[in-house]
Design a protein around this motif. Sequence first.
Motif, mmCIF file in Angstrom:
data_model
loop_
_atom_site.group_PDB
_atom_site.id
_atom_site.type_symbol
_atom_site.label_atom_id
_atom_site.label_comp_id
_atom_site.label_asym_id
_atom_site.label_seq_id
_atom_site.Cartn_x
_atom_site.Cartn_y
_atom_site.Cartn_z
ATOM 1 N N VAL A 81 1.635 -12.506 -6.785
ATOM 2 C CA VAL A 81 1.050 -12.928 -8.064
ATOM 3 C C VAL A 81 0.827 -11.657 -8.890
ATOM 4 O O VAL A 81 -0.116 -10.903 -8.641
ATOM 5 C CB VAL A 81 -0.284 -13.677 -7.867
ATOM 6 N N GLY A 133 -14.755 -9.453 -9.748
ATOM 7 C CA GLY A 133 -15.134 -10.675 -9.029
ATOM 8 C C GLY A 133 -15.064 -10.523 -7.519
ATOM 9 O O GLY A 133 -14.227 -9.800 -6.997
ATOM 10 N N ALA A 153 -10.821 -7.370 -14.578
ATOM 11 C CA ALA A 153 -11.499 -8.609 -14.973
ATOM 12 C C ALA A 153 -10.447 -9.661 -15.257
ATOM 13 O O ALA A 153 -9.325 -9.331 -15.661
ATOM 14 C CB ALA A 153 -12.348 -8.366 -16.216
ATOM 15 N N THR A 164 -5.598 -14.952 -4.109
ATOM 16 C CA THR A 164 -5.393 -14.363 -5.445
ATOM 17 C C THR A 164 -6.679 -14.384 -6.276
ATOM 18 O O THR A 164 -7.460 -15.346 -6.233
ATOM 19 C CB THR A 164 -4.253 -15.077 -6.202
ATOM 20 N N SER A 165 -6.852 -13.337 -7.039
ATOM 21 C CA SER A 165 -8.034 -13.252 -7.910
ATOM 22 C C SER A 165 -8.019 -14.380 -8.943
ATOM 23 O O SER A 165 -9.068 -14.808 -9.405
ATOM 24 C CB SER A 165 -8.066 -11.898 -8.623
#
Length: 577
Positions: A100, A232, A260, A125-126
């Motif tokens: 990703v 995060g 971010a 994935t973030s």
Amino acid sequence: MEKANNFGKVYLIGAGPGDPGLLTLRAHAILEKADVVVYDRLVSPAILGMCNTKAKMVDVGKMPTHHKVKQSEINKLLVKFAIEMPGATIARLKGGDPFVFGRGGEEALELVAAGVEFEIVPGVTSAIAVPAYAGIPVSHRGIATSFHIITGHEKEVDSRQSEVGSDSAIPAKAEISMPSSGEPVGLDFETLAHCPGTLVFLMGIGNMDFIARRLIECGKDPKTPLAFIEKGTTPFQRTVMATLETAGETIVREHVTAPAITIMGGVVELGKTLAWKKNLPLSGKRLVVTRAAKQSSEISARLTALGAEVIETPMIETRSLEKPLVMCHPERSETESKDPDQHCFADFGSLANFDILAFTSTNGVESFFKQLFAAGYDVRVLAGKKIASVGKITEKKLLEYGIRCDYVPEDHTGEGLGMLLRSILDERTLVNSLQTRDECGLTSSLSLSKGTESMNLDESRILLLQGNLADDTLLKLLPKATRWTVYETLPVAELPDWKREAVESADAVVFASSSAVENFSKILSSKFCQLSSQKAFCIGRMTESAACKYGFETVTSDETTMDSLVKKIVEYYTKES
Ligand code: SAH
């Protein structure tokens, strides 16, 4: 596919968005045995700390000269390691998921072209996990029936940046300014503006003002709720809410910085109700805990539970001795030569004097075989001997040398091992505490007589292979056994680069003893380490005065207990905020 060469194997691994708990079991298993780890900027120190301590750590997120390594160079580097290190495990560790926006595909293509075997280890994935940690589901019945993951940082926005490892979330300065040549190619704003699903932008903070304005121009509702989620899943996580029309000004006002993600759509509103990640008293603090004594793990766990990011810094490391050392043994002195410290160098020829070899650590195993091979012997000298291991990890290490253990105590301690060997000598009394391996490698409880019947049961024929700091537990239980010291424990001379960087950016150092202060200060001065903060939390006055001596600004616990120290740290940061 049949393996046509003996190259090392490359694993393209996703490290997840930051929280080490989100690393997959598969990734963890590979990192523990990796010979090389090629890692990106976004991988957290806690995850780097899980890698095999002997692995070569290569930071491609930033070079010592502060330049990022170009993607084409990373590709070449992976191929080079694979070719130059036959049989090696090469871990390519990337933030989130490697496929990703992680350029994992490009790396894999290069490996295929070079005939290098590889495996993909997907990561969390973030794009999905970071909103989840902010209480925002990317889809929600009745609100969003699809979600779209978009790069906010397209090639043409900044062609220089496109060449670098794109996992780097730290935007180059040029990226912050508006793209001068119109729309980022590839982003179809018309379609995006009319898409009813949730939009998740990665790498888009620098361009978000422009992106938001284009979406509005193309018809997206300016009041669309939007959230920026910074760092995060880490102790530094922060959510900033805005709307499409206030996106740009909010980034500037709130100083939103990379890494971010930006999430847009009705689901963002749910974050107001579902935000579950508590702001803890030490959230956002990076603390170094010097690791010398056992209690440091306890304090690390407590500080982590209070929200801090803890960088554990060991103060000691182990090193193989060139040859094993043995305490002089009157009966066998003819096979041993004296050294100046009243110790004798062991002669591997004297292995014939032993029937049982007992290993109490993986370091012991590695050092023993290193010395054995260096002396011109091989594993055949162990033929017919029984091998004992303190526990499963040491047992596994022995298996790497083709040695299957005969004895492993159920209680994986020195005492457990001593008791087990004692029981063998004391003849078949503690039958149940013995585990032997049957021919299929399965564990089974056999009677002692089966494992030991052909053996000359003589305590003096037991050889213990240990480190210089091993305590006397085993020797007390087996006083006639011989102990060889095969490795020594020394103060750490320097920190690996990734750890030094983490330490340098820490908010404070936590010291639990004056010797920890001394050791830590020595390590720092040996490798141009510059602490950004000279703050030290100290347990008691002795530690405090040592820290003062080295120029730390100290905060000291009222009592010399861990409780008191932790309380002091919390008090300090609560007052500060
Ligand atoms: N392969 C990664 C994405 C790499 S692109 C993945 O699957 O997550 C890098 C971008 O990912 C960053 O610019 C940022 O937008 C996002 N990102 C990665 N980790 C993040 C985190 N912990 N918090 C917020 N955004 C993150």
